[in-house]
Design an enzyme around this catalytic site. Sequence first.
Site, PDB file in Angstrom:
ATOM      1  N   THR A  60       0.858  -1.185   0.000  1.00  0.00           N
ATOM      2  CA  THR A  60       0.000   0.000   0.000  1.00  0.00           C
ATOM      3  C   THR A  60       0.898   1.239   0.000  1.00  0.00           C
ATOM      4  OG1 THR A  60      -0.176  -0.055   2.401  1.00  0.00           O
ATOM      5  CG2 THR A  60      -1.915  -1.175   1.163  1.00  0.00           C
ATOM      6  N   GLY A  89       1.295   4.370   1.574  1.00  0.00           N
ATOM      7  CA  GLY A  89       1.945   4.915   2.766  1.00  0.00           C
ATOM      8  C   GLY A  89       2.896   3.937   3.424  1.00  0.00           C
ATOM      9  N   CYS A  90       2.533   2.679   3.384  1.00  0.00           N
ATOM     10  CA  CYS A  90       3.357   1.638   3.997  1.00  0.00           C
ATOM     11  C   CYS A  90       4.626   1.394   3.190  1.00  0.00           C
ATOM     12  CB  CYS A  90       2.558   0.345   4.118  1.00  0.00           C
ATOM     13  SG  CYS A  90       1.001   0.554   5.009  1.00  0.00           S
ATOM     14  N   SER A  91       4.496   1.410   1.861  1.00  0.00           N
ATOM     15  CA  SER A  91       5.620   1.117   0.978  1.00  0.00           C
ATOM     16  C   SER A  91       6.520   2.316   0.728  1.00  0.00           C
ATOM     17  CB  SER A  91       5.105   0.617  -0.378  1.00  0.00           C
ATOM     18  OG  SER A  91       4.476  -0.631  -0.213  1.00  0.00           O
ATOM     19  N   LEU A 151       7.725   1.475   6.085  1.00  0.00           N
ATOM     20  CA  LEU A 151       8.791   0.477   6.022  1.00  0.00           C
ATOM     21  C   LEU A 151      10.137   1.119   5.683  1.00  0.00           C
ATOM     22  CD1 LEU A 151       9.360  -2.720   6.076  1.00  0.00           C
ATOM     23  CD2 LEU A 151       9.357  -2.460   3.608  1.00  0.00           C
TER      24      LEU A 151
END
Length: 160
Positions: A49, A51-53, A57
Amino acid sequence: MKIKEGDKLPNTKVFIINMDKEYEHKEISISEILNKDKIILFGLPGAFTPGCSKKHLPSFLEATEKLKEKNIRKVFCISINDPFVMEAWGRNYNLKDKLTLLADVKGDFTKNIGAEFIWREWGLRSKRYTMLLEAGVVKKLVEEEGKCELTAAENFLKEI
């Protein structure tokens, strides 16, 4: 979230992703991996996703030196995804031993700490959070909705 600073993590099973061997995912109890040392666990809505990628992270991958300065022994990332998706996501970043991915396949851990929410019609997801753990006890917990700022490594590490 129902888990608070000072609480011990619930002992739930998740899958730990071994980035050294393809398709080697082992079901393991949280207590076996998160009840040791001073570690960081961060949860996020999903692998791949935006924001996560793009932010969450990578912020921990870029913070290697600051993590060492704070005596953080290990960093774990958990998401409600299957182990194969988490492995593919980790390979995308060439993680190796930089951090460890955990797949909360059925969302049991996420539900036990009160971090679950329903994302659109797609189903169960985890709220975005970062926590500092010492011997399995939550010492610092930051949660946020939508964006990834307070839970990103550079900001979280300023608070501990």
